[in-house]
Design a protein around this motif. Structure first.
Motif, short mmCIF file in Angstrom:
data_model
loop_
_atom_site.label_atom_id
_atom_site.label_comp_id
_atom_site.label_asym_id
_atom_site.label_seq_id
_atom_site.Cartn_x
_atom_site.Cartn_y
_atom_site.Cartn_z
N VAL A 162 36.35 37.92 42.77
CA VAL A 162 36.65 38.88 41.91
C VAL A 162 37.58 38.34 40.80
CG1 VAL A 162 37.38 41.13 41.46
CG2 VAL A 162 35.91 40.64 43.54
N VAL A 163 37.34 38.32 39.69
CA VAL A 163 38.05 37.92 38.62
C VAL A 163 38.08 38.66 37.36
CG1 VAL A 163 36.27 36.21 37.66
CG2 VAL A 163 38.57 35.65 37.20
N GLU A 164 39.03 38.89 36.52
CA GLU A 164 39.04 39.55 35.60
C GLU A 164 38.24 39.06 34.46
OE1 GLU A 164 43.20 42.10 35.26
OE2 GLU A 164 43.49 39.81 35.29
N ARG A 165 37.34 39.97 33.59
CA ARG A 165 36.21 39.30 32.81
C ARG A 165 37.17 38.39 31.86
NH1 ARG A 165 33.31 44.13 29.97
NH2 ARG A 165 33.15 45.01 32.28
N LYS A 166 38.29 38.63 31.30
CA LYS A 166 38.69 38.22 30.09
C LYS A 166 39.16 36.77 30.70
CE LYS A 166 43.55 39.59 31.58
NZ LYS A 166 44.76 40.44 30.94
N ASN A 167 39.08 36.48 32.03
CA ASN A 167 39.31 35.28 32.58
C ASN A 167 38.12 34.36 32.92
OD1 ASN A 167 42.22 35.36 32.20
ND2 ASN A 167 42.37 36.39 34.11
N MET A 172 34.61 30.14 35.55
CA MET A 172 33.63 29.56 35.80
C MET A 172 33.52 27.99 35.55
SD MET A 172 31.44 31.54 36.98
CE MET A 172 29.99 30.43 36.71
N GLY A 173 34.28 27.47 34.65
CA GLY A 173 34.43 26.16 34.55
C GLY A 173 35.11 25.44 35.71
N TYR A 174 36.16 26.15 36.31
CA TYR A 174 36.92 25.69 37.27
C TYR A 174 36.15 25.70 38.74
CZ TYR A 174 41.03 24.47 39.89
OH TYR A 174 42.08 23.94 40.75
N LEU A 175 35.35 26.78 38.80
CA LEU A 175 34.50 27.03 39.76
C LEU A 175 33.23 25.75 39.86
CD1 LEU A 175 33.27 28.85 42.37
CD2 LEU A 175 32.27 30.02 40.84
#
Length: 203
Positions: A162-167, A172-175
């Motif tokens: 669960v991540v804030e949309r602004k991040n 996603m790049g990190y994941l």
């Protein structure tokens, strides 16, 4: 096909009985309170690139969705609700509600056999996470969903972030690059002060 569905239901009933027995003999050391299910969800707040991400980990594959079999679906729903809410430490995670979040389902498969990312049993996991009050209503304005699949040579499991949309773009790049490291999560555990500082800065 009806025979196979009946077998699935019988297996789920057996699993419910085994989980109940594990808890009755006091062998469940993963829960924060009295419960009837096992294994529990592994829930951790992470700090990635300076922003918070919550991770909910579940063992195994998502069970097959059997439409209109309400007894079977009730057993599945009960497992994910109890596995989530009975391992979530409400005192430890007393944080502001996140707004405009993305719930990312990452399903890990032990082999390359056909697997469906669009399994509707995901709804029970998301409903359970929403009950933690980590975020508000899960309407389309507040919550988006994403599905990703990876191969895992060790076991089948599900990681929900669960991540804030602004991040989202950053995460996603990190994941995609470090999902193997994120599975463990130990290196990303923040201090309480880091969380409080982040949310204080957001006000």
């Amino acid at each position: 096909m009806e025979i196979i569905y009946k077998m699935l239901k019988d297996v789920e009933r057996l699993r419910q009985d085994v989980m109940r027995e594990i808890n009755e003999i006091g062998a469940n050391d993963q829960t924060t309170k009295k419960t009837t299910v096992y294994p529990m969800a592994k829930i951790e707040p992470l700090m990635v690139e300076g922003y918070p991400v919550f991770r909910f980990g579940y063992e195994g594959l998502l069970p097959i969705f059997i439409e209109d079999d309400y007894e079977y679906l009730s057993m599945i729903r009960n497992y994910y609700f109890r596995a989530t809410l009975d391992s979530y430490d409400f005192k430890r995670f007393r944080l502001p509600v996140m707004k405009e979040v993305v719930v990312i389902f990452v399903q890990y498969f032990l082999n390359k056999k056909i697997g469906d990312l669009n399994n509707r049993n995901k709804k029970y996991i998301q409903d359970a996470i929403r009950q933690t009050r980590l975020f508000g209503d899960d309407d389309w304005q507040n919550v988006w969903n994403m599905d990703i699949g990876f191969l895992d040579n060790e076991k089948d499991h599900i990681q929900v972030y669960v991540v804030e949309r602004k991040n989202l773009s950053s995460f996603m790049g990190y994941l995609m690059k470090y999902h193997e490291k994120l599975k463990d999560g130990t290196n990303y555990l923040p201090t309480k002060a880091e969380y409080e500082k982040y949310f204080a800065n957001e006000k």
